[in-house]
Motif scaffolding. Structure first.
Motif, PDB file in Angstrom:
ATOM      1  N   GLN A 188      -4.143   0.437  -2.296  1.00 15.32           N
ATOM      2  CA  GLN A 188      -3.733  -0.843  -1.727  1.00 15.32           C
ATOM      3  C   GLN A 188      -3.899  -1.932  -2.771  1.00 15.32           C
ATOM      4  O   GLN A 188      -4.877  -1.954  -3.510  1.00 15.32           O
ATOM      5  CB  GLN A 188      -4.560  -1.181  -0.491  1.00 15.32           C
ATOM      6  CG  GLN A 188      -4.206  -2.531   0.139  1.00 15.32           C
ATOM      7  CD  GLN A 188      -4.878  -2.753   1.469  1.00 15.32           C
ATOM      8  OE1 GLN A 188      -4.825  -1.892   2.351  1.00 15.32           O
ATOM      9  NE2 GLN A 188      -5.530  -3.893   1.643  1.00 15.32           N
ATOM     10  N   ARG A 234       0.833  -1.201   0.000  1.00 17.86           N
ATOM     11  CA  ARG A 234       0.000   0.000   0.000  1.00 17.86           C
ATOM     12  C   ARG A 234       0.868   1.252   0.000  1.00 17.86           C
ATOM     13  O   ARG A 234       1.823   1.347   0.778  1.00 17.86           O
ATOM     14  CB  ARG A 234      -0.902  -0.036   1.230  1.00 17.86           C
ATOM     15  CG  ARG A 234      -1.698   1.208   1.525  1.00 17.86           C
ATOM     16  CD  ARG A 234      -2.629   0.887   2.671  1.00 17.86           C
ATOM     17  NE  ARG A 234      -3.326   2.042   3.195  1.00 17.86           N
ATOM     18  CZ  ARG A 234      -4.566   2.029   3.657  1.00 17.86           C
ATOM     19  NH1 ARG A 234      -5.260   0.910   3.632  1.00 17.86           N
ATOM     20  NH2 ARG A 234      -5.136   3.110   4.137  1.00 17.86           N
ATOM     21  N   GLY A 257      -8.577   1.912  -3.556  1.00 18.01           N
ATOM     22  CA  GLY A 257      -8.090   3.105  -2.903  1.00 18.01           C
ATOM     23  C   GLY A 257      -8.973   4.310  -3.117  1.00 18.01           C
ATOM     24  O   GLY A 257     -10.087   4.220  -3.623  1.00 18.01           O
TER      25      GLY A 257
END
Length: 266
Positions: A257, A106, A147
């Protein structure tokens, strides 16, 4: 390096999560622990079907030297035979004699201070993960990309619908989210699109790439001018991405991520 487009052929074997297999080379000698779950095996035998030992009466079939299971697999006794399985909930995919894995990674840019109604100061970030698998095998892996991002229009590369391969930002100093994939000479720009009116958007997409075992993926987040849009949608509401921390709360900034969700093997 020349990029090879992903072409999933009928010859690929899906290393599906939850798949398990008995060791066909195991020669059981009887056991009192039939049906009981064993521990994680630690044999280095890989996928070889003939990897086994010969058990004697009273031996546990899930002993590492007998089971033939991958070191990251779980061994369970079925009848008097060891059954090997990879746990997808732990991010491991395979048939138990091979478990391929990739840790979640991430890149995130939290707001450090606000610079107006829409923007805040941010700093660049990078994260990476290694595909744990056979270095001699070229796997097709499916990545789950999620995300909160600000979109930017790219040019000079190849438009692949929701992402952009290669190229450069075509406007201003919008943030960049880019994935470096071994074997590709170009970056995968994962926040491609038409910029909204001072608004971020949620991202929830799947991406197939080819990777050999031991490859390292790198994810970059770059605010370029040191600032970016705060986490707000077109209505001014914070965006929450389900299933990704810090859900059910909104992340105070932008992030991306990547998780492994599937592996296919030649």
């Amino acid at each position: 390096m020349e990029l090879r487009p992903i072409a999933v052929s009928a010859l690929l074997v899906v290393l599906a999560g939850g798949c398990s297999r008995l060791n066909p080379g195991y020669e059981g000698g009887g056991t009192d622990s039939a049906g009981e779950e064993g521990g994680s095996a630690s044999s280095e035998s890989g996928r070889e079907d003939d990897a086994s030992g010969t058990a004697t009466s009273g031996d546990d079939p899930c002993e590492p030297e007998l089971s033939g299971c991958h070191p990251d697999a779980t061994c369970t006794v079925v009848g008097d035979q060891p059954e090997c399985s990879c746990d997808p909930d732990e991010g491991r995919f395979g048939d138990g004699f091979e478990c391929v894995s990739l840790e979640s990674f991430r890149a995130q840019m939290p707001c450090t201070s606000e610079t107006g109604n829409y923007f805040c100061e941010m700093e660049p970030d990078m994260d990476s993960a290694r595909l744990v698998g056979d270095p001699q095998v070229l796997y097709t892996v499916t990545l789950h990309v999620r995300g909160v991002i600000e979109q930017v229009r790219y040019e000079g590369g190849v438009d692949r619908d929701w992402y952009y391969l290669g190229g450069e930002p075509a406007q201003g100093s919008f943030n960049i989210f880019a994935l470096e994939v071994p074997g590709s000479a170009e970056l995968y720009h994962l926040n491609a699109g038409q910029p909204g009116f001072f608004a971020c958007v949620p991202l929830d997409e799947k991406l197939d790439v080819e990777l050999s075992g031991d490859s390292i993926l790198r994810l970059f987040a770059d605010p370029r001018d040191g600032q970016g849009l705060r986490n707000r949608d077109g209505r001014g509401e914070p965006i929450v991405v389900e299933g990704v921390e810090p859900a059910p709360e909104a992340f105070p900034g932008q992030f991306m991520q990547i998780d492994l969700v599937n592996v296919e093997r030649p």
